[in-house]
Design a protein around this motif. Structure first.
Motif, PDB file in Angstrom:
ATOM      1  N   GLN B   2       0.830  -1.199   0.000  1.00 22.73           N
ATOM      2  CA  GLN B   2       0.000   0.000   0.000  1.00 22.73           C
ATOM      3  C   GLN B   2       0.867   1.253   0.000  1.00 22.73           C
ATOM      4  OE1 GLN B   2      -0.152  -2.318   2.595  1.00 22.73           O
ATOM      5  NE2 GLN B   2      -1.699  -3.554   1.562  1.00 22.73           N
ATOM      6  N   THR B  28      -5.091  -0.880  -1.531  1.00 16.21           N
ATOM      7  CA  THR B  28      -6.073  -1.370  -0.578  1.00 16.21           C
ATOM      8  C   THR B  28      -7.432  -0.807  -0.947  1.00 16.21           C
ATOM      9  OG1 THR B  28      -6.601  -1.600   1.784  1.00 16.21           O
ATOM     10  CG2 THR B  28      -5.777   0.547   1.056  1.00 16.21           C
ATOM     11  N   ARG B  72     -10.691   5.737  -2.489  1.00 19.96           N
ATOM     12  CA  ARG B  72      -9.322   5.938  -2.028  1.00 19.96           C
ATOM     13  C   ARG B  72      -8.833   7.364  -2.239  1.00 19.96           C
ATOM     14  NH1 ARG B  72      -7.007   0.945  -5.329  1.00 19.96           N
ATOM     15  NH2 ARG B  72      -8.762   1.569  -6.624  1.00 19.96           N
TER      16      ARG B  72
END
Lengths: 113, 117
Positions: B2, B28, B72
């Motif tokens: 990540q 992620t 995200r």
């Protein structure tokens, strides 16, 4: 009173010394304990992550938690000039909807060659 | 693995101007996202956190707002900056409470240093 107290320093030590960084906390519900290292003008990076009381070792770093005293420590062996940074302790409870941390104010460490 | 990206790294803005700081996480899905501010010589102050798209919780009433338009992506905004908005702004992520591990720690970006003149 802050929930997590940390001496701001600065703490100045010679290269090779053993460094002890400490935090105290007031909330007995804190279950998880972290140490972050922050270099100047950078984001904090995770160093150590522990759960409950006891010691955790990673190379030159040892994290220690004493839940009975509400006291957490980070020990740095054979300190190096590259360890010069601000060290932040952080804690969190287990039932925490936002998975949020409570931080200490940070201790500035200077390791002199 | 990540990664978290924040930009810009440095910003100088006049008082009264708007602000938009962006943060994205890769590697992620459905992370919890956070905006912190760190004033010079002081600790980290949580400003906003988000547990999902469109879900924003504010910890400190102020001149700033946050939005999460995508899973995200996390954006910190202001319509009119104040001198007191100067500081080091950090975005962070963690796994959600019911995800990989609700015991997971916080991971930070490299921050944006904002100076309001």
């Amino acid at each position: 009173q802050k929930e997590v107290e940390q001496d701001p320093g600065p703490l100045s030590v010679p290269e090779g010394a053993i460094v002890s960084l400490n935090c105290t906390y007031s909330n007995s519900a804190f279950q998880y304990f972290m140490w972050y290292r922050q270099y100047s003008r950078k984001g904090p990076e995770l160093l150590m992550y522990t759960y409950s009381s006891g010691n955790k070792e990673d190379g030159r770093f040892t994290a220690q938690v004493d839940k009975s005293s509400k006291y957490i420590s980070l020990f740095i062996r054979d300190s190096q000039p590259s360890d010069s940074a601000t060290y932040l302790c952080a804690t969190k409870t287990q039932n925490n909807a936002g998975n949020m941390l409570t931080f200490g104010g940070g201790t500035r460490l200077m390791v002199k060659p | 693995s990540q990664t978290i990206h924040q930009w810009p790294a440095t910003l100088v803005q006049p008082v009264g101007s708007p602000l938009s700081l962006e943060c994205t996480v890769e590697g992620t899905s459905n992370p919890n996202l956070y905006w912190y501010r760190q004033a010079a010589g002081r600790g980290l102050q949580l400003l906003f956190y988000s547990v999902g798209i469109g879900q924003i919780s504010s910890e400190v009433p102020q001149n700033l707002s946050a939005s999460r338009p995508q899973d995200r992506q996390f954006i910190l905004s202001s319509k009119k900056l104040l001198l007191s908005d100067s500081g080091f702004y950090l975005c962070a992520w963690t796994y959600p409470r019911d995800g990989y591990s609700y015991n997971s720690p916080l991971h930070f970006g490299n921050g944006t240093r904002l100076t309001v003149t």
